[in-house]
Design a protein around this motif. Structure first.
Motif, PDB file in Angstrom:
ATOM      1  N   GLU A 126       0.415   1.259  10.612  1.00  0.00           N
ATOM      2  CA  GLU A 126       0.150   0.488   9.393  1.00  0.00           C
ATOM      3  C   GLU A 126       0.940   1.041   8.209  1.00  0.00           C
ATOM      4  N   ALA A 127       0.992   2.366   8.091  1.00  0.00           N
ATOM      5  CA  ALA A 127       1.698   2.982   6.964  1.00  0.00           C
ATOM      6  C   ALA A 127       3.185   2.635   6.980  1.00  0.00           C
ATOM      7  N   VAL A 128       3.756   2.510   8.174  1.00  0.00           N
ATOM      8  CA  VAL A 128       5.162   2.138   8.295  1.00  0.00           C
ATOM      9  C   VAL A 128       5.354   0.638   8.090  1.00  0.00           C
ATOM     10  N   ALA A 129       4.485  -0.149   8.708  1.00  0.00           N
ATOM     11  CA  ALA A 129       4.689  -1.596   8.740  1.00  0.00           C
ATOM     12  C   ALA A 129       4.301  -2.297   7.449  1.00  0.00           C
ATOM     13  N   ARG A 130       3.210  -1.878   6.831  1.00  0.00           N
ATOM     14  CA  ARG A 130       2.701  -2.649   5.689  1.00  0.00           C
ATOM     15  C   ARG A 130       3.716  -2.756   4.546  1.00  0.00           C
ATOM     16  N   PRO A 131       4.395  -1.673   4.141  1.00  0.00           N
ATOM     17  CA  PRO A 131       5.400  -1.848   3.073  1.00  0.00           C
ATOM     18  C   PRO A 131       6.510  -2.822   3.455  1.00  0.00           C
ATOM     19  N   ARG A 132       6.922  -2.805   4.705  1.00  0.00           N
ATOM     20  CA  ARG A 132       7.949  -3.748   5.162  1.00  0.00           C
ATOM     21  C   ARG A 132       7.426  -5.188   5.087  1.00  0.00           C
ATOM     22  N   LEU A 133       6.171  -5.377   5.479  1.00  0.00           N
ATOM     23  CA  LEU A 133       5.581  -6.714   5.453  1.00  0.00           C
ATOM     24  C   LEU A 133       5.388  -7.198   4.018  1.00  0.00           C
ATOM     25  N   GLU A 134       4.967  -6.292   3.147  1.00  0.00           N
ATOM     26  CA  GLU A 134       4.797  -6.667   1.736  1.00  0.00           C
ATOM     27  C   GLU A 134       6.141  -7.059   1.119  1.00  0.00           C
ATOM     28  N   LEU A 192       8.638  -8.283   2.773  1.00  0.00           N
ATOM     29  CA  LEU A 192       8.966  -9.576   3.380  1.00  0.00           C
ATOM     30  C   LEU A 192       8.229 -10.707   2.660  1.00  0.00           C
ATOM     31  N   ALA A 193       6.962 -10.464   2.323  1.00  0.00           N
ATOM     32  CA  ALA A 193       6.178 -11.475   1.615  1.00  0.00           C
ATOM     33  C   ALA A 193       6.738 -11.741   0.223  1.00  0.00           C
ATOM     34  N   ALA A 194       7.268 -10.703  -0.413  1.00  0.00           N
ATOM     35  CA  ALA A 194       7.860 -10.885  -1.740  1.00  0.00           C
ATOM     36  C   ALA A 194       9.101 -11.771  -1.680  1.00  0.00           C
ATOM     37  N   LYS A 195       9.810 -11.742  -0.556  1.00  0.00           N
ATOM     38  CA  LYS A 195      11.003 -12.565  -0.393  1.00  0.00           C
ATOM     39  C   LYS A 195      10.683 -13.989   0.044  1.00  0.00           C
ATOM     40  N   HIS A 196       9.547 -14.157   0.729  1.00  0.00           N
ATOM     41  CA  HIS A 196       9.221 -15.457   1.322  1.00  0.00           C
ATOM     42  C   HIS A 196       7.838 -15.904   0.858  1.00  0.00           C
ATOM     43  N   GLY A 224       1.339 -16.067   2.512  1.00  0.00           N
ATOM     44  CA  GLY A 224       0.290 -16.082   1.497  1.00  0.00           C
ATOM     45  C   GLY A 224      -0.502 -14.806   1.423  1.00  0.00           C
ATOM     46  N   GLU A 225      -0.570 -14.063   2.534  1.00  0.00           N
ATOM     47  CA  GLU A 225      -1.345 -12.823   2.532  1.00  0.00           C
ATOM     48  C   GLU A 225      -0.912 -11.938   3.692  1.00  0.00           C
ATOM     49  N   ILE A 226      -0.884 -10.629   3.429  1.00  0.00           N
ATOM     50  CA  ILE A 226      -0.759  -9.607   4.463  1.00  0.00           C
ATOM     51  C   ILE A 226      -2.123  -8.958   4.577  1.00  0.00           C
ATOM     52  N   ARG A 227      -2.669  -8.857   5.778  1.00  0.00           N
ATOM     53  CA  ARG A 227      -4.002  -8.257   5.915  1.00  0.00           C
ATOM     54  C   ARG A 227      -4.136  -7.567   7.272  1.00  0.00           C
ATOM     55  N   GLU A 261      11.723  -9.668  10.453  1.00  0.00           N
ATOM     56  CA  GLU A 261      12.391 -10.043   9.190  1.00  0.00           C
ATOM     57  C   GLU A 261      13.482 -11.060   9.442  1.00  0.00           C
ATOM     58  N   GLN A 262      14.264 -10.838  10.493  1.00  0.00           N
ATOM     59  CA  GLN A 262      15.345 -11.766  10.820  1.00  0.00           C
ATOM     60  C   GLN A 262      14.780 -13.141  11.213  1.00  0.00           C
ATOM     61  N   SER A 263      13.624 -13.145  11.841  1.00  0.00           N
ATOM     62  CA  SER A 263      12.999 -14.416  12.250  1.00  0.00           C
ATOM     63  C   SER A 263      12.653 -15.267  11.061  1.00  0.00           C
ATOM     64  N   PHE A 264      12.198 -14.657   9.998  1.00  0.00           N
ATOM     65  CA  PHE A 264      11.910 -15.407   8.779  1.00  0.00           C
ATOM     66  C   PHE A 264      13.193 -15.942   8.141  1.00  0.00           C
TER      67      PHE A 264
END
Length: 420
Positions: A329-337, A339-343, A347-350, A417-420
């Motif tokens: 989670e510590a590695v993935a969540r910042p990457r997901l956040e 990604l959400a800022a770009k796309h 609507g939510e990361i949880r 990320e590439q998929s998005f």
């Protein structure tokens, strides 16, 4: 063995159409955080067999334990001729599950079977019939568990009539209801008291974090309030930890995050490293309310599956896979956040630990299943095994094996990320 195309032709001739697969490739080998298909293509595994291979695929200790047990005996039926492995698994469950009280367990084959037996036990112990479940819940595909499950397609469509005395109330869903945990609990409890009646409730059944329903994490305070109401009113509080259990959320069980001690807890999936095993564990006085012979099944607690479970639990302890889930989670969540800022469609990361989700929405906040499906298809094209979920089909879920390396995790997140 042939190619994936060859196998698909063979499959089409003999496998029922209702049993579908997400990808067209057929797996040859798997280990760590990857799968390799018959063509030699490597897939990054963000599915873990739907949260089953927490300790990885073909985990060394599990393989050794399965081989050793298979050489001794493969089956006797515990109800006929018992054996130590069943008892040892129950000892581990008594020690690991939340609650400092005397516990008993019964072992079964699948998550649905565990849930069904938990309901049986609760009804027998209380002398009541009503079972309360929640919006977006998923509890299985048997007749009773289909009734407990919320989503119609593909789980319930055309399979009724379903078991009765099942009552559904609103779940805490912070993105969509805007309520605090206390407010959501008060609303749900009000519905129970008005439409069911507290004196009629045998059990309140809930996933601490919903799985198929969308990885919905209830607002803080919701679960403890529902558990407290249940006990105050003589209802059995059952935590369905089939997907959340065994280190998946960064604790051994998701109930621990808010200090909830279920009366009964159902487990399966991650318990045995890929072999079929499930359990109901709970307060001794509730579990022992059932008469001898009232619980069981031919294969429940199979000795090979029990040996695999003991090896899986040993692996979880030795590698501290609860901490590994928190690291993921510590590695993935910042990457997901990021990604959400770009796309804005995200609507939510949880989620918690290695049980993370992205909910995709339209500009007006309504669910966006179309983009969700498109991202999943692109991920599969790129070699990332990715699952979706959610009542509306608009949630991408991440369930990597807990032993996944940082390199594999990085590669998987890059493909996402590439998929998005």
């Amino acid at each position: 063995m042939g190619s994936s195309a060859d196998l698909h032709r063979r499959r089409s001739a003999v496998v029922a159409r209702g049993v579908s697969s997400m990808i067209s490739s057929y797996v040859d080998t798997a280990g760590g955080g990857t799968l390799t298909d018959l063509e030699g293509r490597e897939w990054i595994d963000f599915a873990a067999g739907i949260a089953v291979t927490n300790v990885g695929n073909a985990a060394p200790k599990v393989v050794e334990a399965v081989k050793a047990q298979a050489e001794r005996f493969t089956h006797t039926c515990f109800m006929i001729a018992p054996y130590e492995q069943y008892v040892a698994v129950c000892e581990e469950l008594a020690a690991l599950t939340p609650g400092d009280f005397e516990k008993r367990s019964a072992l079964f084959n699948s998550g649905a079977e565990a849930v069904e037996n938990a309901v049986k036990i609760a009804r027998h112990a209380t002398g009541r019939q009503a079972v309360v479940v929640f919006d977006h819940a998923y509890h299985g595909r048997t007749n009773l568990t289909m009734a407990l499950t919320a989503k119609v397609m593909p789980y319930k469509q055309g399979f009724g009539p379903f078991a009765g005395e099942i009552y559904r109330v609103p779940m805490s869903y912070p993105l969509r209801d805007g309520r605090s945990g206390a407010e959501a609990a008060a609303f749900a409890i009000g519905q129970i008291e008005k439409t069911v009646g507290a004196v009629n409730v045998a059990a309140v059944l809930i996933e601490p974090i919903q799985g198929e329903g969308g990885f919905v994490v209830p607002a803080p305070g919701f679960l403890p309030a529902i558990a407290e109401w249940s006990r105050a009113n003589g209802a059995v509080f059952i935590a369905d930890e089939i997907q959340t259990g065994f280190c998946r959320t960064g604790a051994w069980f998701a109930s621990e995050h808010e200090g909830v001690e279920p009366d009964l807890i159902t487990t399966a999936k991650g318990i045995a490293g890929g072999l079929p095993l499930a359990a109901v564990t709970g307060r001794a006085e509730i579990m022992d309310a059932v008469h001898p012979g009232g619980l069981g099944g031919t294969y429940g607690g199979n000795p090979i599956a029990c040996a695999a479970a003991l090896a899986s639990i040993e692996t979880m302890r030795e590698l501290d896979l609860a901490a590994a889930a928190r690291h993921i989670e510590a590695v993935a969540r910042p990457r997901l956040e990021a990604l959400a800022a770009k796309h804005p469609v995200i609507g939510e990361i949880r989620g918690r630990g290695a049980m993370l989700a992205l909910e995709l929405v339209n500009a007006d906040g309504t669910p966006d299943p179309v983009t969700t499906a498109a991202v999943q298809r692109k991920a599969h094209e790129l070699g990332l095994l990715l699952l979706t979920c959610g009542t509306y089909g608009n949630v991408i879920r991440l369930l990597p094996p807990l032993i996944m390396s940082d390199d594999e995790l990085d590669r998987g997140l890059t493909l996402l990320e590439q998929s998005f």
